[in-house]
Design an enzyme around this catalytic site. Structure first.
Site, PDB file in Angstrom:
ATOM      1  CE1 TYR A  68      -0.638  10.167  -1.863  1.00  0.00           C
ATOM      2  CE2 TYR A  68      -2.720  10.268  -1.665  1.00  0.00           C
ATOM      3  CZ  TYR A  68      -1.219   9.715  -1.365  1.00  0.00           C
ATOM      4  OH  TYR A  68      -1.340   9.278   0.412  1.00  0.00           O
ATOM      5  N   PRO A 214      -4.228   0.415   5.287  1.00  0.00           N
ATOM      6  CG  PRO A 214      -6.345   0.728   4.535  1.00  0.00           C
ATOM      7  CD  PRO A 214      -5.129   1.208   4.715  1.00  0.00           C
ATOM      8  N   GLY A 216      -2.817  -3.396   4.376  1.00  0.00           N
ATOM      9  CA  GLY A 216      -1.148  -3.515   4.301  1.00  0.00           C
ATOM     10  C   GLY A 216      -0.972  -3.860   3.320  1.00  0.00           C
TER      11      GLY A 216
HETATM   12  N1  LIG Z   1      -1.401   9.961   4.410  1.00  0.00           N
HETATM   13  C1  LIG Z   1      -0.190   8.818   3.467  1.00  0.00           C
HETATM   14  O1  LIG Z   1       1.018   8.930   4.362  1.00  0.00           O
HETATM   15  C2  LIG Z   1       0.003   7.716   3.073  1.00  0.00           C
HETATM   16  C3  LIG Z   1       0.428   7.244   3.103  1.00  0.00           C
HETATM   17  C4  LIG Z   1       0.426   6.231   2.018  1.00  0.00           C
HETATM   18  C5  LIG Z   1      -1.460   5.827   1.546  1.00  0.00           C
HETATM   19  N2  LIG Z   1      -2.025   6.899   2.062  1.00  0.00           N
HETATM   20  C6  LIG Z   1      -4.030   6.475   1.038  1.00  0.00           C
HETATM   21  O2  LIG Z   1      -3.773   5.772   2.539  1.00  0.00           O
HETATM   22  C7  LIG Z   1      -4.979   4.343   1.242  1.00  0.00           C
HETATM   23  C8  LIG Z   1      -4.799   3.404   1.246  1.00  0.00           C
HETATM   24  O3  LIG Z   1      -3.733   2.809   1.380  1.00  0.00           O
HETATM   25  P1  LIG Z   1      -2.399   2.215   0.351  1.00  0.00           P
HETATM   26  O4  LIG Z   1      -2.670   2.123  -0.487  1.00  0.00           O
HETATM   27  O5  LIG Z   1      -1.197   2.280   0.664  1.00  0.00           O
HETATM   28  O6  LIG Z   1      -2.746   0.264   1.044  1.00  0.00           O
HETATM   29  P2  LIG Z   1      -3.931  -0.199   1.257  1.00  0.00           P
HETATM   30  O7  LIG Z   1      -5.514   0.135   0.771  1.00  0.00           O
HETATM   31  O8  LIG Z   1      -4.204  -1.564   2.248  1.00  0.00           O
HETATM   32  O9  LIG Z   1      -3.659  -1.725  -0.313  1.00  0.00           O
HETATM   33  C9  LIG Z   1      -3.403  -1.271  -1.259  1.00  0.00           C
HETATM   34  C10 LIG Z   1      -3.569  -2.491  -1.894  1.00  0.00           C
HETATM   35  O10 LIG Z   1      -3.810  -3.444  -2.149  1.00  0.00           O
HETATM   36  C11 LIG Z   1      -4.402  -3.908  -3.037  1.00  0.00           C
HETATM   37  N3  LIG Z   1      -5.915  -4.115  -2.526  1.00  0.00           N
HETATM   38  C12 LIG Z   1      -6.745  -3.217  -2.699  1.00  0.00           C
HETATM   39  N4  LIG Z   1      -8.092  -3.701  -1.893  1.00  0.00           N
HETATM   40  C13 LIG Z   1      -7.721  -5.303  -2.423  1.00  0.00           C
HETATM   41  C14 LIG Z   1      -9.097  -6.560  -1.934  1.00  0.00           C
HETATM   42  N5  LIG Z   1     -10.064  -6.264  -1.831  1.00  0.00           N
HETATM   43  N6  LIG Z   1      -8.210  -8.018  -1.626  1.00  0.00           N
HETATM   44  C15 LIG Z   1      -6.197  -7.962  -2.510  1.00  0.00           C
HETATM   45  N7  LIG Z   1      -6.165  -7.034  -2.812  1.00  0.00           N
HETATM   46  C16 LIG Z   1      -6.214  -5.425  -2.433  1.00  0.00           C
HETATM   47  C17 LIG Z   1      -4.102  -3.247  -3.987  1.00  0.00           C
HETATM   48  O11 LIG Z   1      -4.013  -4.111  -5.553  1.00  0.00           O
HETATM   49  P3  LIG Z   1      -5.309  -3.646  -6.744  1.00  0.00           P
HETATM   50  O12 LIG Z   1      -4.846  -2.493  -7.107  1.00  0.00           O
HETATM   51  O13 LIG Z   1      -4.366  -5.011  -6.676  1.00  0.00           O
HETATM   52  O14 LIG Z   1      -6.407  -3.879  -5.934  1.00  0.00           O
HETATM   53  C18 LIG Z   1      -3.121  -2.650  -3.587  1.00  0.00           C
HETATM   54  O15 LIG Z   1      -1.527  -2.357  -3.893  1.00  0.00           O
HETATM   55  C19 LIG Z   1      -3.573   5.708  -0.440  1.00  0.00           C
HETATM   56  O16 LIG Z   1      -4.356   5.234  -1.130  1.00  0.00           O
HETATM   57  C20 LIG Z   1      -3.696   6.534  -0.365  1.00  0.00           C
HETATM   58  O17 LIG Z   1      -4.766   7.919  -0.672  1.00  0.00           O
HETATM   59  C21 LIG Z   1      -1.187   8.017   2.719  1.00  0.00           C
END
Ligand SMILES: NC(=O)c1ccc[n+]([C@@H]2O[C@H](COP(=O)([O-])OP(=O)(O)OC[C@H]3O[C@@H](n4cnc5c(N)ncnc54)[C@H](OP(=O)(O)O)[C@@H]3O)[C@@H](O)[C@H]2O)c1
Length: 292
Positions: A68, A214, A216
């Site tokens: 990252y 989590p 989307g």
């Molecule tokens: N193992 C793997 O291959 C893998 C792949 C992807 C991700 N991950 C891990 O999983 C974590 C979470 O996944 P992710 O970041 O892809 O997806 P996510 O948690 O589903 O979504 C994050 C996105 O949602 C927005 N968001 C967060 N809270 C919100 C809220 N309360 N209201 C509206 N929008 C919101 C954020 O934008 P803002 O910044 O504007 O809030 C960000 O763009 C990552 O940080 C990473 O640590 C692991």
């Protein structure tokens, strides 16, 4: 909402390998980096403030990876939080190379994983990594060779607990013949339940399940979700997190955000309880294709 109502501890705890217990709303530190998960964030002070606020809100599980940024997410965590408060668990990962923004190429070879672990130890400023996750199996490397390397690093005291990401049940079973596996991190949410059977498998085997994506990416939506959210005066994203927490006691969501406001909303979901009928109605909604 006062301090007492806003705590990651209100979602209960999950055990990692029977050794460490963490609160069930964690924090994903991938999106603290620059565009394309590349380079430093636009707002460095903001990113550090989000990490500090997460810990203030009792978040004690932070997910990151050497890829990252690359390196940036781990460096920000150390800069914001070192020396770490007691009980904070940092889970990092290795198994990707990053040639450029939005580009990910496999490397889970033993030599790469060894180097990756050494790099993470330095950047996180620790002698031992609490949880080390194989980020993804490498199709060009024997899966056993990758896991055996992590098992060796555990024996050398550089990793406390070993975990997997982006795997099938077969991978987990093969890995568990080599070393105990404490968590599995696959893509999963209210809107995306492809890995339902792995949630069941992890629950039966007392392995924590960490759903990535989590929310989307903040876009989980739909009529039922919105209606139930309104009834609770909550947002659809909060209900999506509450659904995950109710889905299984081994579920450990790690919503990622670069905004303190969103972080607080996500942590507030730890205290949102859905009625049985609400949970069942949400579970009955078919997967929302296109919301990935
Ligand atoms: N193992 C793997 O291959 C893998 C792949 C992807 C991700 N991950 C891990 O999983 C974590 C979470 O996944 P992710 O970041 O892809 O997806 P996510 O948690 O589903 O979504 C994050 C996105 O949602 C927005 N968001 C967060 N809270 C919100 C809220 N309360 N209201 C509206 N929008 C919101 C954020 O934008 P803002 O910044 O504007 O809030 C960000 O763009 C990552 O940080 C990473 O640590 C692991």
């Amino acid at each position: 909402m006062n301090r007492k109502e806003l705590s990651a501890s209100l979602g209960g705890d999950v055990s990692l390998g029977g050794e460490i217990s963490v609160h069930r709303i964690g924090f994903g530190a991938m999106r603290l980096t620059g565009e394309g998960i590349w380079g430093p964030p636009k707002d460095r002070h903001g990113a550090l403030a989000v990490l500090r606020r997460a810990v203030e809100l009792d978040v004690n599980f932070i997910d990151t990876a050497d890829s990252y940024g690359p390196r940036v997410s781990e460096e920000l965590i150390a800069e914001a939080l070192f020396p770490y408060p007691a009980g904070l668990v940092i889970a990092t990962k290795g198994g990707w190379n990053r040639p450029g923004p939005n580009q990910w190429t496999h490397d889970a070879s033993p030599s790469h994983l060894r180097e990756a672990v050494e790099g993470s130890l330095k950047r996180l400023r620790v002698d031992r990594i609490d949880v080390y996750q194989l980020h993804i199996p490498d199709p060009a490397v024997s899966f056993e060779a990758s896991v055996e390397t992590l098992a060796q690093l555990r024996n050398e005291g550089k990793i406390r607990l070993v975990a997997l990401s982006n795997v099938t049940q077969e991978h987990i079973e093969r890995a568990r013949r080599i070393v105990p596996i404490v968590s599995v991190q696959n893509r999963y949410s209210f809107a995306d339940r492809e890995w339902d059977y792995l949630v069941e498998y992890c629950e039966r085997n007392r392995i924590a399940f960490i759903p990535w994506y989590p929310l989307g990416a903040g876009k989980v939506a739909g009529e039922v979700l919105s209606r139930i959210a309104q009834a609770h005066r909550a947002s659809p994203t909060q209900v999506a997190l509450a659904w995950l927490l109710q889905r299984s006691p081994i579920m450990l969501p790690i919503p990622g955000t670069s905004s303190i406001e969103h972080l607080e909303q996500n942590v507030a979901a730890a205290s949102l309880r859905l009625a049985k009928e609400e949970y069942e109605e949400l579970s009955g909604v078919p997967e929302l294709v296109g919301s990935r």
